[in-house]
Design a protein around this motif. Sequence first.
Motif, short mmCIF file in Angstrom:
data_model
loop_
_atom_site.label_atom_id
_atom_site.label_comp_id
_atom_site.label_asym_id
_atom_site.label_seq_id
_atom_site.Cartn_x
_atom_site.Cartn_y
_atom_site.Cartn_z
N THR A 11 24.27 31.14 36.04
CA THR A 11 24.36 31.47 37.46
C THR A 11 24.86 32.89 37.65
O THR A 11 25.73 33.36 36.93
N ASP A 12 24.31 33.60 38.66
CA ASP A 12 24.85 34.91 39.05
C ASP A 12 26.11 34.65 39.88
O ASP A 12 26.05 34.22 41.03
N ALA A 52 32.79 30.24 41.37
CA ALA A 52 32.16 30.80 40.17
C ALA A 52 31.93 29.69 39.15
O ALA A 52 32.85 28.96 38.80
N ARG A 53 30.71 29.54 38.68
CA ARG A 53 30.38 28.46 37.75
C ARG A 53 30.66 28.85 36.30
O ARG A 53 30.98 28.01 35.48
N SER A 70 31.02 35.15 44.21
CA SER A 70 32.22 34.34 44.12
C SER A 70 33.30 35.04 43.29
O SER A 70 34.49 34.98 43.62
N PHE A 71 32.91 35.74 42.23
CA PHE A 71 33.88 36.45 41.41
C PHE A 71 34.51 37.59 42.21
O PHE A 71 35.73 37.80 42.17
N GLY A 80 48.77 32.17 39.57
CA GLY A 80 47.61 33.00 39.86
C GLY A 80 46.44 32.18 40.37
O GLY A 80 46.53 30.98 40.63
N LEU A 81 45.33 32.86 40.48
CA LEU A 81 44.09 32.24 40.93
C LEU A 81 43.08 32.23 39.79
O LEU A 81 43.14 33.05 38.88
N ASN A 82 42.14 31.27 39.87
CA ASN A 82 41.06 31.19 38.91
C ASN A 82 39.74 31.37 39.67
O ASN A 82 39.60 30.90 40.80
N VAL A 83 38.81 32.06 39.03
CA VAL A 83 37.54 32.35 39.73
C VAL A 83 36.80 31.06 40.10
O VAL A 83 36.01 31.05 41.05
#
Length: 389
Positions: free
Chosen positions: A41-42, A35-36, A46-47, A27-30
């Motif tokens: 952080t907003d 994404a921090r 990125s999410f 899978g993928l990770n944010v």
Amino acid sequence: MTRAGAALAVAIGLWLGIPVAACAEAGLNVAQFGARCDDATDDTKSFQAAVDAATAKNVALSLSGTCRVRTLRAPPTAKTFILEGNNGTLRFLDGGLVLSAPKPGTAVIPYIIRNLRLRSVNAYTDTAISVTGAFKGVVENVNIDRFRNGVELIATSDNIVRGSFFDSFGDSNAVVISGTMAASNTVSAYASNNTVSDVTDIHGTGIFIGPGVQGTKIRNLRVLEAWYGIYAVDGKDDEDLSVSDSYLEGKRAGIFADGVDLTRVVNCSADLPSSGAEPGWAGFHLDRMYGGILANSSVWGAAAARSPVIVAGGNINVIGNQITGIANGPCMRLIPFPKSDDSPLLVSNNTCWASGGYEVVGHGPVAGSNNLWSRPGDHHLMIRNFPSP
């Protein structure tokens, strides 16, 4: 995703009909999308990019840490949606996680959302997880805090919410299940065959059931210090509500489900929260029932109530229940259908200790035997064949 996590995703994916490749592929990770997840952080852009990429690739998306976001949406082109929280946190600045089918007739989209905490920065954020339309899937091991609604299942079928914890407030709801209505007051889309199990809610209302709901199964629900354990509106075409093995504290009622045909409540306990009862409180309020049963259930805290703690009407069967210590008034209010040739309201093998017996509203048929209606001054009064006490 870990090897164990991938194996679990495959197992759940097979059950949901998700292609095995979507579950087994890495899978993928944010974090790969910037994404921090540092709780400062907003991370919305990125999410959301990570969500879009994962659904396009048909793979799971994972996160770690605490990600601050606004509204996140599954794209209308999604074939699956799998979010593995790894016990991380989504802290919503506004909005929530939205899964909404793009139009009627869309192919069903399977989803899994699990192992995740959802927190609201603003206590009145509307909904943490909203599922509408052609989705079926699992919300599992989520912890949701301070949303107006925790999980919404709107006009969607074959969903499961399980193993989760909700901390609600005031007029909020842990789980909302509802169909949608057309302008002509007819049901335009049903919510059907949805299940809630092994869920705990504190405050608010545990489960709110709107109109157009059929085939709801609730098991091992625990609701504490709430307004209602379960509240079902007297909705259009609502039927087939099953509640079992649940403990329900509600300031207004444990279960209020008037007019929901074929309701089955078995092995449940209703109690008052520590804040006490509002006027008219009932452990189980089940009036205007066609079919259904209230069986092997109990009402505690009844000494603080000032009204009948079981209200049963129609032709529901009330069998093998126990109520202890009514301070004032009758134990049960029975409201049979008014016509003499209607099926009777059946009341048998119930025990009401230290109470005022029962009252019958109207002149419809009531049948039953072997009920113990124990008045405060007579703890061994057996009533058979339903004469007036």
